[in-house]
Design a protein around this motif. Structure first.
Motif: not given
Length: 542
Positions: A170, A180, A256, A260-261, A522-523, A526-527
Motif C-alpha cells: 500500500i 499490509q 504511514a 493508515i491505522s 490502505g487508506a 495509501y491505495s
C-alpha cells in the motif's frame, strides 16, 4: 608436521604476534610424541579411533589408509589449535588469528578432496562414474552462479510457496515497499504492528511457509500487521546513506502505519539490523518530541557493539578504511561478497559440506526453504554500509547518548519511551546473546522494569524461527533485570517449547482494545499498489 605448521607461524607473524619459543618447543615435542604413537599403531595394524561427524561413515573407520589420514589430520588440527591459544597477543588480534587458522584447518580436511574421500570414491564405483559426471555438472552450474548451491532453488518461488501470507503493498518509495497483511480474525487489536526486518537479507525469513511464519503467527493472534520490504539496491541506490534508511525508511514506514491505522501509537518490531535501524529511528523521533511506539520488540539485535562475536574478525580500521575509500562515497557491496562473509563464519556447514555432497558425490541438494532464503542475498549501498561499520562495529558510538547525529538529530536510545521485549539466541554467532542482553541497560534506563528479556535455544535464525505449533527446543525466562547477562541467566528458568507465546503475551498487553478487523487495506493516500509479497522482494542480486 604438515605444511600448515609453517603457514600457521607465518600467519602469526603477519598479524604482528609471537609465540614463546619454549612453549613452541614443548608443543612440537608433544606433537612428535603423538605422531610417533600413531606410527607405532599403524605398524601394529591397529586402527585409530576418532569421533568427528565429518568422518562418521564406516569407510573412514574400516580402511586403514583413510583412517590414519583422518587421525593425522585431527592431530595436526589440534596442534594448530594449541599453537593459536599460545599466541601472545591482545584478544582481538588473537581472535583474528584463531579465525584464519580455523579457516585453513577446515579447508584441509581430507573429506574435501576426491583423492582422500573414500565415500566419494565408493560412490563413483557404485554409480559407474555417474556421480563424478553429475558432480562436475553441478560444479559448472555453480561456477556460472558464482556461489555454491545450498538447496534445490528450482523448488521455490517467492510468492508461490514462500512469502505467501496474503496481503497488499500500500506504499512504496525508492527504499522499501510497505505491506499490509489481511486479517485472519474477525476482531483485531486496535494498535497495529509494524515489522522492520534486516536490510541485508530478504524479509521472507519471517514468512517462509505458513507453519513457520512469524508474520502469520502475529496475524493469527489478532494483530493488524504491516511489514517493510526493503529494496535490493542497484546502482541507482549506490549513494544511499544510513540517514536515508532511517528517514526515508523506518520513519516513513512508522508515519504511514500511523496514518493508515489512524493510531498515534503503534507496536514496533525489529529483527537483527532491522532492530538497529528501528531503534535509531525511534531515538531520532524522540529527539523531535515524538513517541510513536506503544512497544518495541528487538530480536537478535545489537545496540551495544562491545562484543560482536565472530563478525569482529571482519571489522578493523584497515578494512573499514578500505571500504570507505572504495565505496564510501558511492557504490555497492555486492550480495555475493556479503554471502561469502557469512558462509566463512560456518565453513563446514555452509561451504565444505556442499563441496563434498554436490561436487564429490554428485548429489543435487534437497529442497529447504531456509537455505533458499539464505542464498537470496542482497546488495548494500556503500555509504550506508561504511557509516554502519565505522560508527557501530568499529567505534561502538550508537550506545553513547548524543555522540551520533542521524537525520539531523542527536541519538539517545535512552529517550525511547516504550516497553521493550528483547530476544537473544543462546548459540547465536552473529549477535551473541549477551550483547543482545546489553540493550536492557540502554533502553528505559530509569524504568528498567518496562524491559523484558527472553533467551531462546539454537542460533541466529533457527532460534528465532521456532514455531509455537511444533513445540521444539526451549527458552529461558527471568522477570528480574540483572546488571549483567550472566547474573540474569544464573537466575533464569528453562521452559520447554517455543518462545513465541511469550512474545504474543507481551504484544497483547500493548495491543489496545479489540475492534472489528479492517475489510480493506490502505487508506486515503495509501491505495493498493500490488498484492504481497510485492516486486521488490523478487529482485535477485545475481
Amino acid at each position: 608436521m604438515f605444511s600448515a605448521d609453517s603457514a600457521m607461524l607465518k600467519t602469526i607473524k603477519d598479524f604482528g604476534a609471537e609465540i614463546d619459543p619454549l612453549v613452541l618447543t614443548r608443543l612440537q615435542s608433544e606433537y612428535f610424541v603423538e605422531l610417533g604413537n600413531l606410527w607405532k599403531d599403524f605398524l601394529g595394524s591397529k586402527l585409530p579411533e576418532f569421533n568427528d561427524r565429518r568422518f562418521s561413515a564406516a569407510d573412514w573407520h574400516k580402511q586403514t589408509m583413510h583412517a590414519y589420514n583422518v587421525a593425522i589430520y585431527l592431530l595436526n588440527a589440534r596442534f594448530l589449535g594449541l599453537l593459536t591459544e599460545a599466541v601472545q597477543a591482545p584478544e582481538k588480534k588473537k581472535q583474528k588469528i584463531r579465525f584464519a587458522v580455523q579457516q585453513m584447518v577446515d579447508a584441509m580436511s581430507p573429506a574435501n578432496f576426491l583423492a582422500t574421500n573414500p565415500e566419494a570414491q565408493a560412490k563413483i564405483i557404485e554409480t559407474g562414474g555417474e556421480s563424478l559426471r553429475q558432480g562436475i555438472t553441478l560444479m559448472l552450474e555453480d561456477m556460472q552462479k558464482g556461489r555454491i548451491s545450498l538447496t534445490d532453488e528450482s523448488a521455490f518461488e517467492v510468492g508461490r510457496n514462500v512469502a505467501t501470507t496474503e496481503g497488499t503493498v500500500i506504499f512504496e518509495n525508492r527504499l522499501f515497499q510497505l505491506i499490509q497483511y489481511k486479517p485472519l480474525t474477525k476482531t483485531v487489536h486496535q494498535t497495529p504492528l509494524l515489522m522492520v526486518p534486516p536490510c541485508i537479507n530478504k524479509f521472507y525469513i519471517l514468512d517462509l511457509q505458513p507453519e513457520n511464519s512469524l508474520v502469520r503467527y502475529a496475524i493469527e493472534q489478532g494483530h493488524t500487521v504491516f511489514l517493510v520490504s526493503w529494496a535490493n539496491p542497484d546502482q541507482s541506490l549506490s549513494g544511499v546513506t544510513w540517514d536515508d534508511y532511517i528517514e526515508e525508511g523506518a520513519i516513513t514506514a512508522i508515519e504511514a502505519v500511523q496514518a493508515i491505522s489512524k493510531q498515534e501509537k503503534i507496536n514496533t518490531f525489529g529483527f537483527c539490523v532491522g532492530g538497529t535501524i528501528l531503534s535509531t529511528a525511534l531515538a531520532v523521533l524522540a529527539d523531535r518530541g515524538e513517541h510513536p511506539a506503544a512497544s518495541v520488540t528487538l530480536l537478535t539485535t545489537l545496540l551495544d557493539f562491545t562484543d560482536t562475536g565472530v563478525l569482529d574478525v571482519f571489522v578493523d580500521e584497515l578494512q573499514v578504511a578500505m571500504r570507505e575509500q572504495t565505496i564510501g562515497n558511492g557504490g555497492l557491496l555486492p550480495a555475493r561478497d556479503l554471502a561469502s562473509t557469512f558462509s566463512a563464519l560456518r565453513p563446514n556447514d555452509l561451504v565444505w559440506n556442499y563441496v563434498q555432497s554436490n561436487y564429490l558425490k554428485g548429489q543435487r541438494p534437497p529442497a529447504f526453504d531456509l537455505l533458499y532464503w539464505n542464498s537470496d542475498s542482497t546488495n548494500l549501498p556503500g555509504p550506508m554500509l561504511c557509516w554502519y561499520l565505522r560508527n557501530t562495529y568499529l567505534e561502538n558510538s550508537l550506545k553513547v547518548p548524543g555522540k551520533l547525529k542521524v537525520a539531523g538529530h542527536p541519538v539517545d536510545l535512552g529517550k525511547i519511551d516504550a516497553p521493550v521485549f528483547v530476544y537473544g539466541s543462546r548459540e547465536d554467532h552473529i549477535v551473541p546473546w549477551q550483547s543482545a542482553y546489553a540493550s536492557m541497560g540502554l533502553l528505559n534506563p530509569k524504568k528498567k522494569s518496562r524491559n523484558r528479556f527472553v533467551l531462546g535455544a539454537s542460533g541466529h535464525i533457527a532460534g528465532v524461527i521456532n514455531p509455537a505449533s511444533k513445540n521444539k527446543r526451549s527458552y529461558w525466562l527471568n522477570d528480574k533485570t540483572s546488571a549483567d547477562a550472566k547474573s540474569w541467566f544464573d537466575a533464569a528458568t528453562e521452559c520447554p517449547g517455543s518462545w513465541w507465546p511469550e512474545w504474543a503475551e507481551f504484544l497483547s498487553e500493548h495491543g489496545g482494545k479489540m475492534v472489528k478487523a479492517p475489510t480493506k487495506a490502505g487508506a486515503v493516500g495509501y491505495s493498493e499498489i500490488e498484492p504481497a509479497p510485492g516486486r521488490y522482494v523478487k529482485v535477485r542480486a545475481d
